[in-house]
Write a protein that holds these residues in place. Structure first.
Motif, PDB file in Angstrom:
ATOM      1  N   ILE A  65     109.960 -45.249  35.554  1.00  0.00           N
ATOM      2  CA  ILE A  65     110.583 -46.563  35.343  1.00  0.00           C
ATOM      3  C   ILE A  65     111.847 -46.696  36.191  1.00  0.00           C
ATOM      4  CG2 ILE A  65     111.705 -48.085  33.674  1.00  0.00           C
ATOM      5  CD1 ILE A  65     109.801 -46.965  31.553  1.00  0.00           C
ATOM      6  N   PHE A  66     112.680 -45.652  36.236  1.00  0.00           N
ATOM      7  CA  PHE A  66     113.898 -45.703  37.047  1.00  0.00           C
ATOM      8  C   PHE A  66     113.562 -45.871  38.525  1.00  0.00           C
ATOM      9  CE2 PHE A  66     117.237 -43.447  34.177  1.00  0.00           C
ATOM     10  CZ  PHE A  66     117.008 -44.381  33.195  1.00  0.00           C
ATOM     11  N   ILE A  95     117.758 -54.579  32.762  1.00  0.00           N
ATOM     12  CA  ILE A  95     117.695 -54.177  31.351  1.00  0.00           C
ATOM     13  C   ILE A  95     116.438 -54.744  30.695  1.00  0.00           C
ATOM     14  CG2 ILE A  95     118.788 -54.516  29.088  1.00  0.00           C
ATOM     15  CD1 ILE A  95     121.482 -54.172  30.538  1.00  0.00           C
ATOM     16  N   PHE A  96     116.161 -56.017  30.947  1.00  0.00           N
ATOM     17  CA  PHE A  96     114.959 -56.630  30.383  1.00  0.00           C
ATOM     18  C   PHE A  96     113.706 -55.900  30.870  1.00  0.00           C
ATOM     19  CE2 PHE A  96     111.565 -59.815  30.314  1.00  0.00           C
ATOM     20  CZ  PHE A  96     111.620 -60.195  28.978  1.00  0.00           C
ATOM     21  N   THR A  97     113.661 -55.585  32.152  1.00  0.00           N
ATOM     22  CA  THR A  97     112.514 -54.878  32.723  1.00  0.00           C
ATOM     23  C   THR A  97     112.375 -53.485  32.123  1.00  0.00           C
ATOM     24  OG1 THR A  97     112.774 -56.106  34.788  1.00  0.00           O
ATOM     25  CG2 THR A  97     111.448 -54.098  34.877  1.00  0.00           C
ATOM     26  N   GLY A 100     111.329 -53.783  28.452  1.00  0.00           N
ATOM     27  CA  GLY A 100     109.977 -54.323  28.375  1.00  0.00           C
ATOM     28  C   GLY A 100     108.919 -53.307  28.757  1.00  0.00           C
ATOM     29  N   ILE A 101     109.130 -52.629  29.885  1.00  0.00           N
ATOM     30  CA  ILE A 101     108.158 -51.619  30.327  1.00  0.00           C
ATOM     31  C   ILE A 101     108.109 -50.452  29.344  1.00  0.00           C
ATOM     32  CG2 ILE A 101     107.658 -49.894  32.112  1.00  0.00           C
ATOM     33  CD1 ILE A 101     108.737 -51.897  34.168  1.00  0.00           C
ATOM     34  N   VAL A 120     113.787 -58.316  20.273  1.00  0.00           N
ATOM     35  CA  VAL A 120     114.634 -59.383  20.810  1.00  0.00           C
ATOM     36  C   VAL A 120     116.089 -59.165  20.390  1.00  0.00           C
ATOM     37  CG1 VAL A 120     115.121 -61.859  20.691  1.00  0.00           C
ATOM     38  CG2 VAL A 120     112.782 -61.061  21.016  1.00  0.00           C
ATOM     39  N   ILE A 121     116.308 -58.790  19.145  1.00  0.00           N
ATOM     40  CA  ILE A 121     117.666 -58.522  18.667  1.00  0.00           C
ATOM     41  C   ILE A 121     118.271 -57.353  19.439  1.00  0.00           C
ATOM     42  CG2 ILE A 121     119.009 -57.692  16.689  1.00  0.00           C
ATOM     43  CD1 ILE A 121     117.073 -59.365  14.925  1.00  0.00           C
ATOM     44  N   LEU A 122     117.505 -56.279  19.621  1.00  0.00           N
ATOM     45  CA  LEU A 122     117.977 -55.131  20.402  1.00  0.00           C
ATOM     46  C   LEU A 122     118.300 -55.529  21.839  1.00  0.00           C
ATOM     47  CD1 LEU A 122     115.713 -52.105  19.390  1.00  0.00           C
ATOM     48  CD2 LEU A 122     118.131 -52.415  18.937  1.00  0.00           C
ATOM     49  N   LEU A 123     117.450 -56.364  22.417  1.00  0.00           N
ATOM     50  CA  LEU A 123     117.654 -56.809  23.783  1.00  0.00           C
ATOM     51  C   LEU A 123     118.969 -57.569  23.922  1.00  0.00           C
ATOM     52  CD1 LEU A 123     116.600 -57.231  26.701  1.00  0.00           C
ATOM     53  CD2 LEU A 123     115.495 -59.293  25.859  1.00  0.00           C
ATOM     54  N   PHE A 124     119.230 -58.504  23.034  1.00  0.00           N
ATOM     55  CA  PHE A 124     120.454 -59.295  23.133  1.00  0.00           C
ATOM     56  C   PHE A 124     121.706 -58.461  22.859  1.00  0.00           C
ATOM     57  CE2 PHE A 124     117.597 -62.992  22.804  1.00  0.00           C
ATOM     58  CZ  PHE A 124     118.017 -63.640  23.953  1.00  0.00           C
ATOM     59  N   LYS A 125     121.634 -57.549  21.906  1.00  0.00           N
ATOM     60  CA  LYS A 125     122.769 -56.655  21.665  1.00  0.00           C
ATOM     61  C   LYS A 125     123.037 -55.796  22.902  1.00  0.00           C
ATOM     62  CE  LYS A 125     122.513 -55.968  16.663  1.00  0.00           C
ATOM     63  NZ  LYS A 125     122.264 -54.954  15.621  1.00  0.00           N
ATOM     64  N   SER A 126     121.976 -55.281  23.469  1.00  0.00           N
ATOM     65  CA  SER A 126     122.111 -54.443  24.650  1.00  0.00           C
ATOM     66  C   SER A 126     122.657 -55.240  25.832  1.00  0.00           C
ATOM     67  CB  SER A 126     120.760 -53.817  24.999  1.00  0.00           C
ATOM     68  OG  SER A 126     120.887 -52.960  26.091  1.00  0.00           O
ATOM     69  N   LEU A 127     122.152 -56.446  26.028  1.00  0.00           N
ATOM     70  CA  LEU A 127     122.645 -57.281  27.119  1.00  0.00           C
ATOM     71  C   LEU A 127     124.124 -57.608  26.958  1.00  0.00           C
ATOM     72  CD1 LEU A 127     119.701 -59.791  27.672  1.00  0.00           C
ATOM     73  CD2 LEU A 127     120.430 -57.927  29.178  1.00  0.00           C
ATOM     74  N   PHE A 128     124.539 -57.873  25.737  1.00  0.00           N
ATOM     75  CA  PHE A 128     125.937 -58.218  25.477  1.00  0.00           C
ATOM     76  C   PHE A 128     126.865 -57.055  25.817  1.00  0.00           C
ATOM     77  CE2 PHE A 128     129.608 -58.432  22.588  1.00  0.00           C
ATOM     78  CZ  PHE A 128     130.164 -59.618  23.039  1.00  0.00           C
TER      79      PHE A 128
END
Length: 148
Positions: A65-66, A95-97, A100-101, A120-128
């Motif tokens: 993935i990296f 981050i989304f990629t 997601g992968i 989705v909650i994890l994604l938004f927390k992580s993005l923030f």
């Protein structure tokens, strides 16, 4: 800086439940602005292997993935100007990629069950938290480059 972010990923994930820090990936995003492609690919592969060994029970998942993320970053940086706004967009894409992968592959092999709302909650927390971290790193690196 990459190894500090790598350690922070582990420490923060212990103390902050239900948060995936991904500071290492954010550091990769900023490094893609300031380091050469030859150096970057080496960091991506080494940290991918370390991620697999230290943080996950997968053999080469994060390494692959990296490696994929490396090509996304390089192509993105060739198309767009290097500024803070584009860096934030790049980091969101990365981050989304990554998440997601990771979740897709782990769910295909029935290693985890995906709850879309939880993801989705994890994604938004992580993005923030990663956007804040990215801005701090950008200010540090940008000032370092200006005054070097």
């Amino acid at each position: 800086m990459i190894f500090i972010s790598f350690i922070m990923d582990g420490v923060i994930s212990i103390y902050l439940d239900r948060l995936i820090p991904l500071f290492t990936i954010t550091t990769f995003s900023i490094m893609s602005y300031f380091k050469s492609e030859d150096i970057l690919i080496k960091y991506f592969i080494v940290i991918g292997i370390l991620y697999d060994v230290v943080y996950t029970n997968t053999v080469i998942l994060n390494t692959i993935i990296f490696y994929f993320l490396y090509y996304i970053m390089i192509n993105y940086n060739k198309k767009y100007n290097k500024n803070l706004f584009n860096l934030v967009i790049l980091n969101i894409i990365i981050i989304f990629t990554y998440l997601g992968i990771s979740y897709l592959i782990l769910s295909i092999f029935q290693y985890i069950n995906i709850d879309i709302l939880y993801m989705v909650i994890l994604l938004f927390k992580s993005l923030f938290i990663n956007t804040i971290y990215l801005i701090i790193l950008y200010i540090i690196f940008h000032k370092k480059i200006l005054y070097a």
